[in-house]
Design a protein around this motif. Structure first.
Motif, PDB file in Angstrom:
ATOM      1  N   LYS B 319       0.818  -1.211   0.000  1.00 44.69           N
ATOM      2  CA  LYS B 319       0.000   0.000   0.000  1.00 44.69           C
ATOM      3  C   LYS B 319       0.856   1.268   0.000  1.00 44.69           C
ATOM      4  CE  LYS B 319      -2.308   1.713   3.504  1.00 44.69           C
ATOM      5  NZ  LYS B 319      -3.036   1.618   4.792  1.00 44.69           N
ATOM      6  N   ILE B 320       1.954   1.233   0.768  1.00 44.87           N
ATOM      7  CA  ILE B 320       2.754   2.468   0.871  1.00 44.87           C
ATOM      8  C   ILE B 320       3.855   2.529  -0.184  1.00 44.87           C
ATOM      9  CG2 ILE B 320       2.215   2.713   3.335  1.00 44.87           C
ATOM     10  CD1 ILE B 320       5.050   1.839   3.988  1.00 44.87           C
ATOM     11  N   GLY B 321       3.834   1.590  -1.134  1.00 44.89           N
ATOM     12  CA  GLY B 321       4.718   1.758  -2.283  1.00 44.89           C
ATOM     13  C   GLY B 321       5.896   0.808  -2.394  1.00 44.89           C
ATOM     14  N   PHE B 322       6.028  -0.121  -1.426  1.00 42.03           N
ATOM     15  CA  PHE B 322       7.096  -1.122  -1.574  1.00 42.03           C
ATOM     16  C   PHE B 322       6.705  -2.134  -2.644  1.00 42.03           C
ATOM     17  CE2 PHE B 322       8.305   0.492   2.565  1.00 42.03           C
ATOM     18  CZ  PHE B 322       9.694   0.362   2.580  1.00 42.03           C
ATOM     19  N   SER B 323       7.694  -2.754  -3.223  1.00 43.97           N
ATOM     20  CA  SER B 323       7.419  -3.814  -4.189  1.00 43.97           C
ATOM     21  C   SER B 323       8.009  -5.110  -3.643  1.00 43.97           C
ATOM     22  CB  SER B 323       7.980  -3.386  -5.539  1.00 43.97           C
ATOM     23  OG  SER B 323       8.788  -4.360  -6.082  1.00 43.97           O
ATOM     24  N   CYS B 324       7.204  -6.164  -3.677  1.00 45.19           N
ATOM     25  CA  CYS B 324       7.580  -7.400  -2.957  1.00 45.19           C
ATOM     26  C   CYS B 324       6.782  -8.580  -3.490  1.00 45.19           C
ATOM     27  CB  CYS B 324       7.265  -7.205  -1.463  1.00 45.19           C
ATOM     28  SG  CYS B 324       7.677  -8.611  -0.435  1.00 45.19           S
ATOM     29  N   ILE B 325       7.452  -9.733  -3.642  1.00 44.97           N
ATOM     30  CA  ILE B 325       6.705 -10.931  -4.026  1.00 44.97           C
ATOM     31  C   ILE B 325       5.926 -11.425  -2.806  1.00 44.97           C
ATOM     32  CG2 ILE B 325       8.530 -12.631  -3.493  1.00 44.97           C
ATOM     33  CD1 ILE B 325       7.572 -13.991  -6.214  1.00 44.97           C
ATOM     34  N   PHE B 386       7.429   2.221   9.268  1.00 45.86           N
ATOM     35  CA  PHE B 386       7.667   1.987   7.830  1.00 45.86           C
ATOM     36  C   PHE B 386       7.169   3.180   7.008  1.00 45.86           C
ATOM     37  CE2 PHE B 386       7.992  -2.531   9.122  1.00 45.86           C
ATOM     38  CZ  PHE B 386       9.155  -2.873   8.445  1.00 45.86           C
ATOM     39  N   ASP B 387       6.025   3.759   7.424  1.00 46.50           N
ATOM     40  CA  ASP B 387       5.511   4.950   6.728  1.00 46.50           C
ATOM     41  C   ASP B 387       6.562   6.059   6.733  1.00 46.50           C
ATOM     42  OD1 ASP B 387       3.177   3.543   6.467  1.00 46.50           O
ATOM     43  OD2 ASP B 387       2.083   4.634   8.043  1.00 46.50           O
ATOM     44  N   LYS B 388       7.117   6.301   7.923  1.00 42.65           N
ATOM     45  CA  LYS B 388       8.112   7.375   8.048  1.00 42.65           C
ATOM     46  C   LYS B 388       9.343   7.070   7.201  1.00 42.65           C
ATOM     47  CE  LYS B 388       6.802   8.062  12.840  1.00 42.65           C
ATOM     48  NZ  LYS B 388       7.262   7.696  14.199  1.00 42.65           N
ATOM     49  N   LEU B 389       9.769   5.813   7.235  1.00 43.25           N
ATOM     50  CA  LEU B 389      10.934   5.410   6.440  1.00 43.25           C
ATOM     51  C   LEU B 389      10.665   5.647   4.947  1.00 43.25           C
ATOM     52  CD1 LEU B 389      13.718   3.942   6.141  1.00 43.25           C
ATOM     53  CD2 LEU B 389      12.462   1.779   6.150  1.00 43.25           C
ATOM     54  N   ALA B 390       9.490   5.224   4.497  1.00 46.19           N
ATOM     55  CA  ALA B 390       9.159   5.346   3.062  1.00 46.19           C
ATOM     56  C   ALA B 390       9.101   6.814   2.635  1.00 46.19           C
ATOM     57  CB  ALA B 390       7.829   4.649   2.781  1.00 46.19           C
ATOM     58  N   LYS B 391       8.591   7.649   3.536  1.00 40.25           N
ATOM     59  CA  LYS B 391       8.418   9.076   3.203  1.00 40.25           C
ATOM     60  C   LYS B 391       9.733   9.745   2.817  1.00 40.25           C
ATOM     61  CE  LYS B 391       4.292  10.889   5.263  1.00 40.25           C
ATOM     62  NZ  LYS B 391       3.760  10.992   6.608  1.00 40.25           N
ATOM     63  N   ILE B 392      10.834   9.260   3.392  1.00 40.25           N
ATOM     64  CA  ILE B 392      12.145   9.839   3.056  1.00 40.25           C
ATOM     65  C   ILE B 392      12.411   9.717   1.555  1.00 40.25           C
ATOM     66  CG2 ILE B 392      14.645   9.611   3.371  1.00 40.25           C
ATOM     67  CD1 ILE B 392      14.114   8.482   6.122  1.00 40.25           C
TER      68      ILE B 392
END
Lengths: 395, 395
Positions: B319-325, B386-392
């Motif tokens: 949902k927050i934009g990571f890509s993963c199998i 994880f949200d905060k990490l992704a926002k960077i």
């Protein structure tokens, strides 16, 4: 298709273990009660009641994910602390949890020690007669085992020969007291001289030579003898300990290594032992039994059972003409065979359903080993078989 | 003074384990509830109740010298028989106790297999991303690990690259499905093609190439997927199994090896495995837990707990934009890191008290591994981090 080194192992597969299997085979033919298997050191004395009690307590009081989970590769900190306190008190030495690495028995301990210490071609000295596995353990890490004889009357190490055998490739010395297979305990005088030689040679070669004391039989001693604690005599020293015999738990694979705080390179050594535990595939000593022995450090097995066995068998063998040093510890006798060819002698003994191990297995031909950790009754019933065996040679 | 090889190990000591220790350190500063340790595969799901019940039953019904004593190095015959019957039934294949060697977990199993198979310089192939210990295990026996990539979309092995990498020095191939770190299960099609390539190459080189399937995660599967049983596809095959995850007993070091009856040199292989168990210092798999799992072969942990964790974490990361199998088994996610430098990314994550393992540890940079065998609640509370990490990175 197996590796060349394993082909050799399979071909010469351990005589002791082969005997164990042979014992099972003979038992199926003659009945277990008529086969006298003196071949393997599998304790017959029961573990103390405290073991079972500790298991039940731990399972009902502690979280299952703690009890059965991963911990640091060196083991649970609380267990290592308990062990270090126990040793500190017993042997008047100051240790803490950093000095203790929990291992899969003494065999696991020796392997992670040798992985930590040995570069290819490094030499490890031991004294014959010696536990045959030392050779395999040293070869696992491409080292070379150098065998130095003992005095065949006292079975204390020949220290002159020892001194002469040390080279700039000598990385470690393995001693084993109480000894398998002789039952002899190295005297304080022996340990002092041994340490003195090592200090001298370290200076001569500007090297570190580590002394490894393999001590699974430390608690199996008779007649109030003392077993010197080597950390009190030599700084570059390790102890490989096991609860296999002291608590009759050989199948559980639980033991530990003690490292002297003042050894050369102490911090790298203990970190390397931790890593070696992991990469050799032990990962950690079995978790439940770490916690169990943490609660049972003052427990002991009934050594008198072994002492009665020793006295019965030793006295009888001496009476009928065998010659043998009287063991002060462990549960083995190491008499002279009645002919020089100990393998032939062992074959002859098998005809009387006596399973014994030739001394050459321990690098000391002309002798044989008897493990007397079997029932008193069985030893009693074996005595006439020894009489018959001896009669062949004493005509 | 430690060996050269161990100096390197100590210097590069396992990142995963270092994380584990780091997690403990951060916890002591920030409080355990505020550190999100996704670094180690220590099951949080409790072992089944049957384990405790079996221990108590065994201790009250069986002789302590049997339960805690030595047995054949391969393990108790009755336990091996129970396991072989269980497998025979489950996987429609005919096995008996000779096909089973009890081992100190899968790590112990892999080490005795490689000791049995490898001559120096022999090659062992595995597929990246791979469990980093394989390299160490192969090096223990002076072998060479050859790493073949997987398809980075499906994480099925790249079979063309695999075929091209096989030489006359190839002695073994290690596969791991369900996979650590991707959670991917190798399809039946993959296994069939892999077997076909191996048969072809064996003929080409007149060699034996052994397939070793490392299967600690076999029972940790979701959505009713099937994990092909490799003995049904390839004759020169072994399975390294462990109860660490299937019964949440990683600290107990209990597992087994299955050897295909029709493999090349079967009898020497199983004898060599028996000897290797002894001489590497394992001696035998821990005895009480051999007997325990003999009684618990139909037990299982509650895999739904892992499934809920997977769904929560996977869905949020996507949902927050990571890509993963999406993993079908094990308890790991292997997303792409948000920058190519996965080590830098892991450092960044640590600033948010997120402990993650860089993909390069598994030979697959640009990714990171999350072990989701922690509490659901903790995963929930980690999501804003994880949200905060992704926002960077997603500005």
């Amino acid at each position: 298709m197996i590796s060349k080194v394993m082909m050799d192992y399979v071909a010469n597969s351990s005589i002791i273990r082969a005997m164990f299997e042979e014992g099972k085979r003979l038992s199926s033919i003659y009945g277990e009660e008529n086969v006298f298997d003196f071949s393997i050191g599998n304790p017959n004395v029961e573990p103390p009641e405290s073991i079972k009690k500790a298991v039940v307590e731990i399972l009902s009081e502690e979280s299952p994910n703690l009890v059965h989970g991963y911990m640091s590769n060196s083991g649970y900190v609380d267990v290592r602390t308990a062990i270090s306190n126990n040793i500190s008190k017993k042997h008047n030495i100051k240790l803490n949890e950093d000095n203790i690495i929990m291992t899969c028995g003494a065999a696991g301990g020796l392997n992670i020690l040798l992985k930590t210490l040995l570069d290819p071609e490094d030499e490890v000295i031991t004294f014959s007669p010696f536990f045959g596995e030392y050779k395999n353990y040293v070869h696992n890490f491409n080292g070379k085992l150098v065998i130095v004889p003992s005095n065949l009357e006292t079975f204390q190490p020949d220290l002159e020969a020892f001194e002469a055998s040390i080279t700039n490739k000598t990385k470690a010395v393995i001693i084993n007291s109480p000894n398998n297979p002789t039952g002899v305990i190295y005297s304080e005088d022996t340990i002092k001289q041994l340490a003195e030689i090592l200090y001298k040679k370290q200076t001569q070669f500007s090297s570190s030579i580590y002394l490894i004391s393999d001590e699974p039989y430390r608690e199996i001693i008779y007649d109030n003898v003392k077993v010197p604690y080597i950390l009190n005599y030599y700084k570059n020293s390790f102890i490989g300990y096991s609860f296999s015999k002291s608590l009759s738990l050989p199948g559980e694979r639980i033991g530990y290594i003690v490292s002297h705080s003042e050894m050369d390179d102490f911090h790298n050594v203990i970190q390397a032992l931790n890593v070696a535990n992991r990469i050799l595939g032990f990962v950690n000593a079995p978790s439940l039994f770490q916690r169990v022995i943490g609660k049972c450090l003052d427990s002991e097995v009934d050594v008198n059972i072994y002492k009665r066995n020793r006295d019965l068998l030793y006295n009888h063998l001496i009476k009928i003409g065998f010659s043998c040093i009287k063991p002060e510890g462990a549960f083995y006798l190491f008499p002279k065979s009645l002919i020089p060819d100990d393998k032939e002698f062992a074959k002859e003994a098998k005809k009387f359903n006596l399973l014994i191990v030739p001394g050459s297995t321990f690098g000391c031909p002309g002798h044989f080993r008897l493990s007397y950790c079997i029932s008193y009754d069985k030893i009693e019933r074996s005595l006439p078989q020894f009489d018959k065996l001896a009669k062949i040679y004493f005509k």
